[in-house]
Design a protein around this motif. Structure first.
Motif, PDB file in Angstrom:
ATOM      1  N   ASN A   5      13.110 -12.327  -8.862  1.00  0.00           N
ATOM      2  CA  ASN A   5      12.371 -11.677  -9.428  1.00  0.00           C
ATOM      3  C   ASN A   5      12.649  -9.962  -9.064  1.00  0.00           C
ATOM      4  N   ILE A   6      12.478 -10.359  -7.613  1.00  0.00           N
ATOM      5  CA  ILE A   6      12.576  -8.710  -7.474  1.00  0.00           C
ATOM      6  C   ILE A   6      13.771  -8.177  -8.049  1.00  0.00           C
ATOM      7  N   GLN A  19       3.985  -3.520  -5.143  1.00  0.00           N
ATOM      8  CA  GLN A  19       2.966  -4.491  -4.827  1.00  0.00           C
ATOM      9  C   GLN A  19       3.073  -5.847  -4.868  1.00  0.00           C
ATOM     10  N   PHE A  20       2.885  -6.362  -3.523  1.00  0.00           N
ATOM     11  CA  PHE A  20       1.880  -7.443  -3.921  1.00  0.00           C
ATOM     12  C   PHE A  20       0.655  -7.774  -3.610  1.00  0.00           C
ATOM     13  N   GLU A  21       0.011  -8.409  -4.033  1.00  0.00           N
ATOM     14  CA  GLU A  21      -1.664  -8.779  -3.604  1.00  0.00           C
ATOM     15  C   GLU A  21      -2.034  -9.986  -2.574  1.00  0.00           C
ATOM     16  N   ALA A  22      -2.431  -9.322  -1.401  1.00  0.00           N
ATOM     17  CA  ALA A  22      -2.955 -10.371  -0.154  1.00  0.00           C
ATOM     18  C   ALA A  22      -4.174 -10.804  -0.008  1.00  0.00           C
ATOM     19  N   LEU A  40       1.574  -3.656   0.150  1.00  0.00           N
ATOM     20  CA  LEU A  40       0.441  -4.793  -0.468  1.00  0.00           C
ATOM     21  C   LEU A  40      -0.853  -4.482  -0.368  1.00  0.00           C
ATOM     22  N   LEU A  41      -1.675  -4.553  -1.499  1.00  0.00           N
ATOM     23  CA  LEU A  41      -2.858  -4.684  -1.419  1.00  0.00           C
ATOM     24  C   LEU A  41      -3.762  -6.059  -0.443  1.00  0.00           C
ATOM     25  N   LYS A  60       6.252  -2.093   8.296  1.00  0.00           N
ATOM     26  CA  LYS A  60       7.321  -2.209   7.562  1.00  0.00           C
ATOM     27  C   LYS A  60       7.033  -1.848   6.284  1.00  0.00           C
ATOM     28  N   LEU A  61       5.750  -1.611   5.716  1.00  0.00           N
ATOM     29  CA  LEU A  61       4.537  -1.659   4.623  1.00  0.00           C
ATOM     30  C   LEU A  61       3.576  -0.957   4.665  1.00  0.00           C
ATOM     31  N   TRP A  62       3.477  -0.822   3.147  1.00  0.00           N
ATOM     32  CA  TRP A  62       2.348   0.213   2.959  1.00  0.00           C
ATOM     33  C   TRP A  62       1.625  -0.464   2.084  1.00  0.00           C
TER      34      TRP A  62
END
Length: 104
Positions: A5-6, A19-22, A40-41, A60-62
């Motif tokens: 899907n990404i 962005q994903f929520e963790a 990531l949130l 690696k990620l914001w």
């Protein structure tokens, strides 16, 4: 399925940021294994968890911290090394203004 899907989203909308929520450190680690994730949130994590997430991600990620952050705790959250902080307390207590624009 998620990776597919990404990739599809990236192909259809090349400029979109993903962005994903963790809510857990395990989720942070799992999202790191995916290609094409930008941000990531970190939702409702303690400052210790946020600090650990910063180490795991290693630039690696914001990372954005959110959930339960107040003006009293924002300094401690900033010290964890996250890139951004959302403070709902700024809007939760804002008073609403009832405004109407009558054209006729």
């Amino acid at each position: 399925a998620l990776q597919t899907n990404i990739r599809r989203l990236r192909a259809e909308r090349p400029g979109v940021r993903v962005q994903f929520e963790a809510a857990t450190l395990k989720q942070v680690a799992d999202f790191l294994t995916l290609e094409g994730v930008d941000m990531l949130l970190l939702d409702n994590m303690s400052t210790d968890q946020q600090r650990e997430a910063v180490k795991l991600v290693n630039g690696k990620l914001w990372l954005e911290a959110s959930g339960g952050i107040t003006l009293d705790t924002i300094k401690d959250v900033a010290a964890t090394g996250v890139n951004a902080i959302s403070v709902g307390a700024l809007t939760h207590s804002a008073r609403a203004l009832d405004l109407a624009l009558d054209l006729f």
